[in-house]
Design a protein around this motif. Structure first.
Motif, short mmCIF file in Angstrom:
data_model
loop_
_atom_site.label_atom_id
_atom_site.label_comp_id
_atom_site.label_asym_id
_atom_site.label_seq_id
_atom_site.Cartn_x
_atom_site.Cartn_y
_atom_site.Cartn_z
N ARG A 1 -5.23 -2.28 -6.90
CA ARG A 1 -5.22 -2.36 -5.19
C ARG A 1 -5.38 -1.01 -4.71
N ASP A 2 -5.39 -1.24 -3.41
CA ASP A 2 -5.21 0.34 -2.73
C ASP A 2 -4.01 0.53 -2.83
N GLY B 1 -1.11 -1.19 -1.72
CA GLY B 1 -0.91 -2.55 -2.41
C GLY B 1 -1.62 -3.66 -1.92
N GLN B 2 -2.80 -3.38 -0.90
CA GLN B 2 -3.63 -4.48 -0.70
C GLN B 2 -4.58 -4.56 -1.37
N LYS B 3 -5.22 -5.87 -1.35
CA LYS B 3 -6.21 -6.08 -2.00
C LYS B 3 -7.59 -5.34 -1.64
N MET B 4 -8.45 -4.80 -2.38
CA MET B 4 -9.52 -4.08 -2.04
C MET B 4 -10.59 -5.04 -1.66
N SER B 5 -11.12 -4.66 -0.31
CA SER B 5 -12.30 -5.67 0.13
C SER B 5 -13.01 -5.06 1.15
N ASN C 1 -11.33 -0.71 2.58
CA ASN C 1 -10.32 0.11 1.50
C ASN C 1 -11.01 0.09 0.18
N GLU D 1 0.48 -4.98 -10.50
CA GLU D 1 -0.43 -4.37 -9.25
C GLU D 1 -0.75 -3.01 -9.80
N PRO E 1 -1.68 0.42 -7.77
CA PRO E 1 -2.05 0.93 -6.57
C PRO E 1 -2.69 2.29 -6.78
#
Length: 876
Positions: A520-521, A524-528, A533, A561, A563
């Motif tokens: 993740r970034d 903690g967000q999914k990379m998209s 990101n 996850e 990060p």
RNA sequence: AGGCCCUUAGCUCAGUUGGCUAGAGCGCCACCUUGACACGGUGGAGGUCAGCGGUUCGAGCCCGCUAGGGCCUACCA
């Protein structure tokens, strides 16, 4: 000066050159030798359409770490690479290419289209492989496979035919998940359910023979055109007497039976009346079977309404039809209400299209008989899953598994080896038959469907080794040792490989599975791409080098996850720079004579040298142990800590006086150089699996016997190197130096100010040690003088450190309020701990029940605390 | 609805069969350009281990409950 390293670590200078050196040296290719212990893994094949993303970087870094570790540890090691034809994904990519030229695959026709895809594969399919090389992946590219190559296709046909003959593959008309965009059936696990803000509509259905209306609720009004019944719960008093009577379907004006169905209908939900659309809803389909209801297909495979939906609707897209149905109902006064509603809707994970449940003829794998042995394999530990908590998920899924839809209405993939004759007979054969064995007809057509990509993936661990032929590779390297992949494809891939491996080879395809987390970034967000990101591993490699990226991924590989932030990668690039510079320092003092005559005489070693070797040894033990347990984080952390904070921060500093000839004999200097070289050499080898490039670059200058560090032996712990006494004493030296530095800083002295230090010890051996190493403490703690067992003046600062009473004579008495407070706090802390320790030691049960070492440790600590408090009090 | 997991320093996370004086990286503060490295060195601040209760000589770790968060599977007329 070929032996000198540039002052600055610049990975771009050597990474690609070294990779070419390894490839040319054929270090990645194992021997065909069944007598040596082997280690083998197969790559999770990336899609041919793939571009390297951070997830690939992770999974391949972890594999490479294991492979390099095992290879150096003496195993005949195979990492078998390859790519996946990725049916839908690849077809979509080529479709898009064609669309740019204004043509569709239907313009080309199947044969021409497939040709185009192959062309595309030949030109672009190797991109991901080149990118893996940038990471340093030491896979045996000479054995590289493709899921659609001749050998693997043979394995696929062979498996299909056998499963068919065993009754484990069948063809049937069933309700499947249909993607109207891709125009193919997909399996259940390819459907991704997402919560949607939607509407629920209440619609009145008039009864045929009275004025009464029945209200039903639906989120999909367009499907009502395909309703063939209404259902109520048979025990529901409100509606019981209606069962068997008829209602009228609004708009279509068709008569609908009212049936009682306790499974379909939940009395508590909505109005208790359900519209039944057997052709476009999974539960309705089943209710239709139970109640013998007719099926009426009103939506076709492209998502448009059929003629059966009525002339007004035929040809309309399903969502346009929805609006039109609602308009009609409003006009007719039958739309009772419209409410906001949140429910989950199935999407095709590949193309984001809403799935349409559809009845169609498809091929299925009867999975339960295959699942049972696969469950046992994990239960009996024939296959160990790490982290173990995934086993529960695995069992839960496997125990409730349903048949696998394997046919796809695509053009790119393994065409199903089933043939139909003019008289409708089905022939399943590896090769096309000349005539129908049943009727002799020579008019034979092959099934047009292809197989789910995961069907061929399920065979990957053995099909890549040449199975079903009994090849040498298959004999030597199958089963593989471990499979590393992300937990997101546990069901898609891992479970199916275990099932197929057990069924066809009689053995699990691997004995261990390591499931890594998802990257993740930093938040903690999914990379998209949408969020912007995305961290592109190739950018990172360009900026910081592959080694820094690999080390970062290894250290964060544990957990669900990962990060990933640039600052972390930067941090480990700094570590690489540290390695670089420590090595530069070492190389400045290591002469050629030393390089050719490596090795050290342990009996002649001084305490400091014995200490660093002991520390290195325990690091070696930790790293090997951690890697055996897939603890890439522990292994890399141990190495980071050892190299930076023990070897660089302390050992090199401690070695300097002797190394630079300021202290000791020439023999001492030589020994010191030998040890420096030894520790550096071993450290580099230990670090090599994690940071292959920098370690090779430096190691090449150390004059090893082997042509490459990647085939130099991996260090293993040796008991003789362990030296508790040296660890105890050097640990005390470090702690004492730290206390002196602390006092200097806390009392506002300048770093260059020097003090006189007293050490007190009752042990003559320890006293000798400090006398001998007085030069060292003088250097590390910046002392004017070190006095062992002298008479310290009362005005000195006293403390007790690791059992040694010390006193620091300051040139002037500096007492600040902060300082008094600090001492005060320190005493308080000690007292608090002392109090709880005393309570503990006074407790008879503790003395009785706790293990001896724990009690002894408490007693020792107690003594030290008392001494320390006493000394600290003198500082007041 | 069933299952799994998480909650530890400002941030991200380690902490393996209970013995911890709770660690790391990054960030933060102060000082230092010492001849490998300022991508550096030295020192420092910072935590009632989500909350409550239990088991135990001893709990961050085991058990139960509560609160918050995540994931998987199934379903949602």
């Amino acid at each position: 000066m070929p032996d000198e390293l540039p002052t600055r670590y610049n990975p771009a200078d050597f990474e690609q050159r070294l990779y070419q050196f390894w490839e040319k040296g054929q270090f990645f290719t194992p021997l065909v030798d069944r007598d040596r212990p082997k280690f083998s893994i197969v790559i999770p094949p990336p899609n041919v359409t793939g571009r390297l993303h951070i997830g690939h970087a992770l999974v391949n870094t972890l594999q490479d770490i294991l492979v390099r570790w095992k290879r150096m540890s003496g195993f005949n090691t195979l990492w078998l690479p390859g790519t996946d034809h990725a049916g839908i994904a690849t077809q979509m990519v080529v479709d898009r290419e064609l669309a740019k030229q204004g043509i569709s695959r239907f313009d080309l026709g199947r044969e021409k289209f497939v040709e185009k895809v192959w062309e595309w594969k030949e030109s672009y399919g190797n991109q991901i492989v080149d990118q893996l090389k940038r990471l340093g992946a030491s896979a045996d590219w000479t054995r590289s496979r493709f899921t659609l190559d001749e050998g693997l296709s043979h394995a696929v046909r062979h498996v299909f035919v056998r499963l068919y003959e065993e009754g484990l593959i069948y063809r049937a008309l069933a309700m499947v998940n249909w993607c109207p965009f891709c125009r193919t059936a997909i399996s259940d696990i390819e459907v991704e359910f997402r919560e949607q803000n939607s509407k629920i509509y209440e619609i009145d259905y008039p009864l045929a023979d009275s004025d009464r209306r029945l209200t039903v609720a639906t989120t999909r009004p367009e499907t009502m055109l395909g309703d063939t019944a209404l259902a109520v719960h048979p025990d529901d008093e409100r509606y019981r007497e209606l069962i068997g009577r008829e209602a009228v379907l609004p708009i279509a004006e068709r008569r609908l039976r009212i049936v009682g169905d306790p499974i379909l209908v939940d009395r508590e939900f909505g109005t208790g009346v359900v519209k039944v659309t057997p052709s476009h809803d999974k539960n309705d389909y089943e209710a239709g079977q139970r109640n013998n209801l007719p099926q009426l297909q009103v939506i076709d495979e492209t998502g448009r309404m059929t003629e059966a939906a009525g002339h007004d609707f035929a040809g309309l897209d399903r969502f346009d039809a929805r609006r039109k149905v609602l308009d009609r109902l409003r006009e007719m006064g039958l739309l009772r209400s419209t409410k906001d509603y949140v429910h989950s809707v199935g999407f095709h994970e590949r193309c984001d299209t809403i799935i349409e449940p559809m009845i169609s003829r498809q091929w299925f794998v009867r999975i339960e008989p295959l699942a049972r042995p696969a469950i046992d394999a994990v239960r009996s530990d024939a296959v160990r899953i790490t982290p173990q908590s995934w086993e529960a998920t695995y069992f839960n899924w496997m125990e409730n598994i349903y048949d696998w839809t394997i046919s796809r209405q695509l053009w790119w993939g393994h065409r199903i080896p089933a043939y139909y004759c003019a008289n409708g007979h089905t022939i399943v054969r590896e090769q096309e038959p000349a005539a129908c064995p049943d009727c002799g007809s020579t008019t034979i057509t092959q099934e047009t469907d292809v197989l789910d990509t995961w069907f061929s993936s399920a065979l990957w661990p053995f099909s890549t080794m040449g199975w079903p032929e009994n090849t040498l590779d298959y004999q030597i390297f199958y089963p593989t040792d471990v499979l590393i992949t992300g937990y997101d494809i546990l069901f898609f891939w891992v479970a199916r490989m275990i099932m197929m491996g057990l069924h066809f080879t009689g053995r699990a395809p691997f004995s261990a599975v390591f499931l890594h987390g998802l990257v993740r970034d930093e938040f903690g967000q999914k990379m998209s791409k949408v969020k912007g990101n995305v961290i592109d591993p190739l950018d990172i490699v360009g900026e910081y080098g592959a080694d820094a990226l690999r080390f970062t991924l290894a250290i964060f590989s544990v957990g669900r996850e990962i990060p990933l932030a640039k600052s972390r990668i930067q941090g480990y690039a700094a570590f690489a720079n540290k390695m670089w510079n420590a090595s530069r320092f070492a190389l400045m003092h290591i002469d050629t004579e030393l390089k050719s005559a490596k090795g050290i005489n342990r009996d002649e070693l001084r305490t400091v040298e014995r200490w660093i070797l002991s520390r290195l040894n325990s690091t070696t033990r930790d790293v090997n142990k951690a890697l055996s347990a897939f603890r890439f984080d522990e292994a890399s952390n141990a190495l980071y800590h050892f190299f930076w904070h023990e070897f660089c921060d302390w050992y090199i500093e401690m070695a300097k006086p002797v190394l630079l000839g300021r202290h000791g004999t020439e023999a001492d200097t030589r020994q010191s150089k030998r040890v420096l070289l030894e520790v550096l050499d071993r450290s580099l080898r230990l670090l090599h699996p994690f940071m292959p490039f920098i370690t090779e670059e430096i190691w090449q200058k150390l004059g090893g016997v082997e042509p490459s560090i990647m085939v130099a032996p991996y260090p293993i712990a040796e008991d003789v190197l362990e030296d508790r006494e040296a660890e105890r004493l050097v640990s005390a030296v470090k702690a004492i130096a730290t206390v002196v530095r602390n006092v200097r800083a806390e009392r506002g002295f300048a770093p260059k100010d020097r003090f006189k230090l007293h050490i007190h010890t009752e042990q003559p051996r320890d006293a000798n040690f400090f006398t001998e190493y007085a030069y060292l403490l003088k250097e590390l703690a910046r002392l004017t003088e070190l006095v062992v067992n002298g008479e310290p003046p009362a005005g000195a600062v006293h403390d007790v450190v690791e059992g040694f009473a010390i006193s620091i004579e300051l040139p002037e008495k500096v007492v600040t309020p902060e300082q008094i407070e600090r001492t005060q706090r320190e005493i308080e802390k000690c007292r608090k701990e002392l109090t709880s320790l005393e309570a503990k030691l006074a407790n008879a049960q503790f003395i009785q029940n706790a293990p001896r070492p724990v009690v002894e440790q408490a007693q020792a600590r107690h003594a030290e605390l008392r001494a320390r408090i006493e000394k600290l009090m003198q500082n007041q």
